[in-house]
Design a protein around this motif. Sequence first.
Motif, PDB file in Angstrom:
ATOM      1  N   GLN A 130      46.048   9.127  35.053  1.00 26.18           N
ATOM      2  CA  GLN A 130      47.235   8.661  36.312  1.00 26.18           C
ATOM      3  C   GLN A 130      47.217   7.975  37.086  1.00 26.18           C
ATOM      4  O   GLN A 130      45.639   7.666  37.691  1.00 26.18           O
ATOM      5  N   GLU A 180      43.411  10.286  36.958  1.00 27.41           N
ATOM      6  CA  GLU A 180      42.557  10.790  36.088  1.00 27.41           C
ATOM      7  C   GLU A 180      42.280   9.846  34.774  1.00 27.41           C
ATOM      8  O   GLU A 180      43.370   9.153  34.943  1.00 27.41           O
ATOM      9  N   TYR A 189      51.889   3.906  31.068  1.00 27.77           N
ATOM     10  CA  TYR A 189      51.561   5.019  32.284  1.00 27.77           C
ATOM     11  C   TYR A 189      52.140   4.313  33.768  1.00 27.77           C
ATOM     12  O   TYR A 189      51.726   2.819  33.831  1.00 27.77           O
ATOM     13  N   GLN A 240      54.203   6.202  41.311  1.00 32.81           N
ATOM     14  CA  GLN A 240      54.959   5.960  41.768  1.00 32.81           C
ATOM     15  C   GLN A 240      55.803   4.980  42.744  1.00 32.81           C
ATOM     16  O   GLN A 240      57.290   5.437  42.940  1.00 32.81           O
TER      17      GLN A 240
END
Length: 123
Positions: free
Chosen positions: A2, A25, A112, A115
Motif C-alpha cells: 500500500q 504495508e 499498486y 492516492q
Amino acid sequence: VQLVDSGGGLVQAGGSLRLSCAASEGTISNYNVGWFRQAPGKEREFVAAIHWSAGSTYYADSVKGRFTISRDKAKNTVYLQMNSLKPEDTAAYYCAASGAQYVDTEAHLYDYWGQGTQVTVSS
C-alpha cells in the motif's frame, strides 16, 4: 503493498519540491516504483522509475536533468526530488509499484497506486 504519496504543493517556477512515496504495508524495495503525473484533460504520463533490485533509474525526457528519483530502504520510501520546476510540470503526481522484473513506463503495467499529490507551479 500500500502506497501513500505526499509532498505536493504550490511553488513558483524555478523552485523545488520533494515528493515522497511511503509503503504503509509491504516492502517497497521489492518493487519497481514509478512516478506518473496527470494534468487536467491529459493522459497520465510517465515521469521517473527505479528498478527494485539494481536501483537503476529512468526518466522521461521532459524531466531529465531536473528530477531525481531515489529510495531509502530503511524508511521504506521512494522520493522524487523536483528542481527547476516549470508551469508545465503542474499536475497530480502518483507513485506506483510493479512486481515486474523490468521497469515499465506504461501506467497500465503497474499494480499498486498511491492516492496522488497535487503539484502546482506558478509562473
